[in-house]
Design an enzyme around this catalytic site. Structure first.
Site, PDB file in Angstrom:
ATOM      1  N   ASP A 108       0.685  -1.445  -0.256  1.00 21.98           N
ATOM      2  CA  ASP A 108      -0.240   0.037   0.139  1.00 21.98           C
ATOM      3  C   ASP A 108       0.559   1.682   0.534  1.00 21.98           C
ATOM      4  O   ASP A 108       1.843   1.329  -0.751  1.00 21.98           O
ATOM      5  CB  ASP A 108      -1.218   0.033   1.231  1.00 21.98           C
ATOM      6  CG  ASP A 108      -2.261   1.315   1.391  1.00 21.98           C
ATOM      7  OD1 ASP A 108      -2.991   0.799  -0.160  1.00 21.98           O
ATOM      8  OD2 ASP A 108      -2.347   2.771   2.073  1.00 21.98           O
ATOM      9  N   TYR A 159      -3.069  11.132   0.844  1.00 23.13           N
ATOM     10  CA  TYR A 159      -3.276  11.068  -0.818  1.00 23.13           C
ATOM     11  C   TYR A 159      -3.961  12.910  -1.087  1.00 23.13           C
ATOM     12  O   TYR A 159      -3.393  12.192  -2.522  1.00 23.13           O
ATOM     13  CB  TYR A 159      -4.618  10.627  -0.553  1.00 23.13           C
ATOM     14  CG  TYR A 159      -5.059   9.011  -0.776  1.00 23.13           C
ATOM     15  CD1 TYR A 159      -5.081   7.921  -1.199  1.00 23.13           C
ATOM     16  CD2 TYR A 159      -5.058   8.479   1.502  1.00 23.13           C
ATOM     17  CE1 TYR A 159      -5.574   6.919  -0.528  1.00 23.13           C
ATOM     18  CE2 TYR A 159      -5.141   7.086   1.802  1.00 23.13           C
ATOM     19  CZ  TYR A 159      -5.526   6.092   0.582  1.00 23.13           C
ATOM     20  OH  TYR A 159      -4.763   4.913   1.058  1.00 23.13           O
ATOM     21  N   HIS A 218      -4.526  -7.403   1.347  1.00 29.27           N
ATOM     22  CA  HIS A 218      -4.034  -6.956   0.903  1.00 29.27           C
ATOM     23  C   HIS A 218      -3.206  -6.328   2.683  1.00 29.27           C
ATOM     24  O   HIS A 218      -2.560  -5.649   2.175  1.00 29.27           O
ATOM     25  CB  HIS A 218      -5.380  -5.728   1.199  1.00 29.27           C
ATOM     26  CG  HIS A 218      -4.962  -3.906   0.759  1.00 29.27           C
ATOM     27  ND1 HIS A 218      -4.424  -3.525  -0.246  1.00 29.27           N
ATOM     28  CD2 HIS A 218      -4.272  -3.167   1.959  1.00 29.27           C
ATOM     29  CE1 HIS A 218      -3.791  -2.239  -0.209  1.00 29.27           C
ATOM     30  NE2 HIS A 218      -4.180  -2.260   1.114  1.00 29.27           N
TER      31      HIS A 218
END
Length: 426
Positions: free
Chosen positions: A214, A352, A404
């Protein structure tokens, strides 16, 4: 500067930086001592904070159930899952057990580039252990990597060999966990990568490896692009392997031709994620400050965290329906509760906003790279793509199980992958 952080572990409780009712805001300025000092860290959550959390969970205002006839996870995390989670959180979950496990580890704070960085540092008892820095992502934390500390630092106790031992460094990203919250712009993956290079140098490591998934992959691959003298190789379980052609086709909503079966499967996974699962990332990349609700509602925060990717969400829904999986109810709530008490719902989202890099595009890494491709990751990177993205691919494996949060969900397999990945660079 070389500092034996493991020797400080015994003084954690006596001389620690303790965050109590101000947790999450005490370090909001990014830290007050921009020096190379390394300070022990100890966590303490008060009974008042625990009572407040329980009260908020029990006071949740619930919406109606998702529309009849619609599969639960097409409209969002199901009402049944969230009500089951909330009931367990309010009546059975014990944060103190997680807090005790956290405090049993040697943890530290050091200021890098004006921001306090929280990190775990466990030295192996074995000689010639290889230092490794492992980076989490969103919506994860250092908690998802706690299960692999033992297998990596003490492999002989977990069926491994002494020569596979690691010294393990697990930092919290800025704005995450118990690291400081940046108050200025610019803390993207490149800047974090530079901070991690500084951290490993500050710990006295002249040769080390790095790993992550990630955002942890973003940071780790950025470190590899920078190729500092001490970084021997990297490992990733969510690699950036998209060629310009594949990336362009994906973003245009097109369909590529001439793909192998593995490549087509990977492209289909990505196309699904692009079409149905990017909502959280779009909001955080554009308007992170608007997410006031998840700072005020623990159940709202939990739903936001769970609604990340389809396979992880489905696993969590099965867990709260009574199934046994790689993650337990307590595992899931340990991470969510840590986000709540650290007050990092919005500060973590800002990464982000800061980093606009195309997440999966090839970056031109020239140092050795290892790839572990888990089937339930956002996409299972094909060997052919990995070979093109990483000219010095030293390890590639397609695993049969895991998603994940690989280190958290499948710690045995992940630890074995880390050992195998770096044998050739020791």
């Amino acid at each position: 500067m070389k500092k034996s952080t493991s020797s400080l572990a015994g003084t954690i409780v006596a001389g620690a930086l303790v965050l109590q009712s101000t947790i999450g805001s005490a370090q909001s300025t990014g830290g007050s001592s921009p020096t190379s000092e390394i300070r022990p860290f100890h966590l303490k959550i008060s009974d008042a904070q625990l009572s407040d959390l329980r009260r908020r969970v029990e006071s949740t205002v619930w919406p109606e159930k998702e529309n009849p006839g619609s599969p639960d996870n097409t409209q969002g995390v199901s009402l049944a899952t969230m009500q089951s989670l909330a009931k367990y959180w309010a009546t059975s979950y014990d944060w103190k057990k997680c807090e005790a496990r956290i405090n049993a580890l040697p943890m530290f704070i050091t200021n890098i580039d004006g921001v306090d960085i929280h990190f775990i540092h466990v030295r192996s008892k074995h000689k010639n252990a290889l230092p490794i820095i492992i980076t989490h992502g969103w919506p994860g934390s250092f908690i998802e990597q706690m299960k692999i500390i033992g297998p990596l630092t003490d492999p002989t106790a977990y069926g491994g060999k002494e020569e596979d031992a690691f010294d393990v460094v697990i930092p919290s990203l800025p704005g995450y966990g118990f690291s400081g919250k940046p108050t200025t712009a610019g803390w993207d993956g490149d800047r974090i990568a530079k901070a991690w290079i500084t951290l490993m140098d500050r710990l006295g490591y002249k040769k080390y490896v790095a790993a992550g998934g990630d955002w942890g992959d973003n940071v780790t691959e950025n470190m590899a692009v920078m190729a500092p003298q001490g970084l021997a190789a990297i490992h990733t379980n969510m690699p950036a392997t998209l060629s310009p052609e594949i990336s362009k086709t994906l973003n245009a909503g097109g369909t590529p031709s001439g793909l192998s079966a593995e490549e087509q499967h990977a492209f289909d996974q990505l196309a699904y994620f692009w079409k149905y699962r990017l909502g959280y990332a779009i909001e955080m990349a554009n308007r992170p400050q608007t997410l006031y609700g998840i700072m005020d509602s623990p159940v709202g925060l939990a739903a936001w965290i769970i609604d990340h990717d389809t396979k992880s969400e489905e696993l969590i829904e099965r867990v709260f329906s009574g199934a046994t999986e790689g993650l337990s109810k307590d595992d899931i709530l340990d991470n969510i509760t840590m986000y709540w008490f650290s007050k990092t719902a919005i500060s973590s989202a800002r990464l982000y906003y800061e980093d606009k890099r195309a997440f999966f595009d090839i970056r031109g890494i020239q140092i050795p790279v290892a790839v572990s491709a888990f089937p339930d990751e956002i996409y299972q990177a094909p060997r052919s793509w990995a070979e093109k993205a990483f000219p010095k691919l030293i390890h590639y494996n397609r695993l049969e199980k895991g998603g994940h949060f690989a280190a958290w969900e499948q710690p045995k397999a992940y630890s074995e992958e880390i050992r195998a990945s770096f044998r050739s660079v020791r």
